[in-house]
Design a protein around this motif. Structure first.
Motif, short mmCIF file in Angstrom:
data_model
loop_
_atom_site.label_atom_id
_atom_site.label_comp_id
_atom_site.label_asym_id
_atom_site.label_seq_id
_atom_site.Cartn_x
_atom_site.Cartn_y
_atom_site.Cartn_z
N ALA A 238 26.02 38.06 46.09
CA ALA A 238 26.43 37.46 45.80
C ALA A 238 26.59 36.42 44.49
CB ALA A 238 25.17 36.29 46.80
N ALA A 239 26.01 36.40 43.54
CA ALA A 239 25.78 36.75 42.25
C ALA A 239 27.54 36.43 41.68
CB ALA A 239 24.61 36.16 41.36
N LEU A 240 27.44 37.63 42.10
CA LEU A 240 28.19 38.58 41.13
C LEU A 240 29.49 37.87 42.13
CD1 LEU A 240 26.85 42.24 41.01
CD2 LEU A 240 28.09 41.30 39.10
N GLY A 245 34.20 35.62 41.69
CA GLY A 245 35.54 34.95 42.56
C GLY A 245 36.43 36.39 43.54
N GLU A 246 35.12 37.30 43.58
CA GLU A 246 36.39 38.18 44.30
C GLU A 246 34.55 39.24 45.24
OE1 GLU A 246 38.46 41.27 42.67
OE2 GLU A 246 38.27 41.99 44.48
N GLU A 247 34.84 38.86 46.25
CA GLU A 247 33.71 39.69 47.12
C GLU A 247 32.97 41.13 46.66
OE1 GLU A 247 33.93 39.87 50.98
OE2 GLU A 247 32.15 40.16 51.25
N ALA A 303 22.26 34.21 36.51
CA ALA A 303 23.71 33.76 37.15
C ALA A 303 24.01 32.87 36.12
CB ALA A 303 23.66 32.64 38.04
N ALA A 304 23.18 32.64 35.08
CA ALA A 304 23.53 32.62 33.88
C ALA A 304 24.01 33.13 32.84
CB ALA A 304 22.61 31.66 33.17
#
Ligand SMILES: NC(=O)c1ccc[n+]([C@@H]2O[C@H](COP(=O)([O-])OP(=O)(O)OC[C@H]3O[C@@H](n4cnc5c(N)ncnc54)[C@H](OP(=O)(O)O)[C@@H]3O)[C@@H](O)[C@H]2O)c1
Length: 316
Positions: A238-240, A245-247, A303-304
């Motif tokens: 999910a973070a990736l 911006g692509e699943e 995420a960071a």
């Protein structure tokens, strides 16, 4: 002003040691000086560390006398071994012993030994949930470190046992980033089921080690586990997805399938992930996020880390 305490850093041109050298150099009023140890003081990376202000000293951890010389006069030493350079638990244990005895010879007052659990304490060799590798190991690159812990205690050196975590940087350098499947969709692949994998920005390991040195004797004789976050494969995906911006999906393959991938070390890593999956509570519990953050206030979340590094992840 009091003389700075020298920290001799093994692996200074690498991920863990490099993070520690930079953490010391980034804190000029912290009271510590960095001695960067390398086999080749003339390499580009070694010269870059010298340019930043590190003392660069030659070492080969295969040679105890060279380590004792490189540790001479140091207050502290950061000791790490390089399993993936040789895949040999025996070499790794020999190198750990060389560093432990050299630290004693040099009178080092605080060693941080970068180690892992000996997985055979929870998965004895006769437990056939995972294959025994190289004759007497379950997770060779873990067991060889864990079985070496006592070498530091036996040598009589004040030691902190630093249990590190999976580097998120493996998505860049270890081929563990998202791959495009036959359906054209991106996915990461780990044999972790729905269990959490403690991960960390590799550079944060050195920052945490610096935090331990700054705390004086607080962590001597103690095991300290560190991680930036504990995430399931689905949470990492999910973070990736958010970062790219692509699943990005998550393939929760079986440990057997992972061991069968065939790249060098796939069996070792398949066992490693299975250990982390099967003993999630103990493995995550040994890596407190609060302690990690108390040692390193800049500790990154996944995420960071992705925000800074996503362009470096090779995408198939
Ligand atoms: N990948 C992961 O997720 C992960 C997570 C936690 C722990 N680990 C463990 O981290 C360890 C490796 O640490 P790292 O990632 O910081 O290493 P790294 O980035 O691969 O750096 C390799 C370093 O090894 C030094 N080196 C190799 N052989 C040496 C020798 N004989 N004497 C002195 N220095 C030597 C090299 O220095 P010069 O070339 O300058 O001499 C270089 O700095 C492995 O044992 C691995 O199990 C990995």
């Amino acid at each position: 002003m009091a003389e700075k305490k020298v920290i001799a850093v093994v692996g200074a041109t690498g991920a863990q040691g490099g993070g520690l050298v930079r953490a010391i150099l980034n804190d000029p009023s912290g009271g510590f000086a960095a001695r960067a140890l390398t086999r080749d003081p003339n390499s580009e990376q070694a010269r870059a560390l010298a340019a930043l202000g590190a003392e660069v000293v030659q070492v080969d951890i295969d040679d105890e006398a060279s380590v004792a010389k490189a540790f001479a006069g140091a207050y502290g030493a950061f000791c790490v071994t390089f399993f993936w350079a040789h895949f040999s638990p025996e070499i790794e244990s020999t190198q750990a012993g060389n560093m432990a005895r050299a630290a004693k010879t040099a009178g080092v007052q605080h060693v941080i030994w970068s180690t892992f659990e000996d997985t055979r304490k929870l998965v004895p060799l006769d437990d056939d949930r995972m294959p025994t590798l190289q004759g007497k190991y379950k997770v060779p690159h873990f067991d060889s470190k864990g079985q070496s812990d006592h070498l530091f205690t036996d040598a009589g050196v004040p030691t902190t046992f630093l249990q590190t975590s999976f580097y998120w940087d493996n998505l860049i350098f270890f081929g563990m980033g998202p791959q495009r499947g036959e359906d054209g969709k991106l996915a990461i692949t780990f044999p972790m089921g729905d269990k959490k994998l403690p991960g960390i920005a590799a550079g944060d390991i050195g920052k945490c080690a610096y935090g331990i040195f700054r705390r004086g004797s607080d962590y001597i004789g103690k095991i300290v586990g560190i991680a930036g976050e504990h995430l399931t494969g689905a949470q990492m995906a999910a973070a990736l997805t958010a970062a790219f911006g692509e699943e990005v999906g998550y393939n929760a393959v079986s440990p057997d399938a992972y061991r069968g991938f065939g790249f060098p070390g796939a069996d070792d890593l398949g066992n490693m992930f299975q250990y982390k999956r099967d003993f999630e509570a103990a493995y995550c519990g040994a890596r407190s996020l609060d302690v990690s953050r108390s040692l390193n206030s800049e500790l990154k979340t996944f995420a960071a880390w992705l925000a800074e590094n996503k362009e470096r992840i090779p995408m198939s």
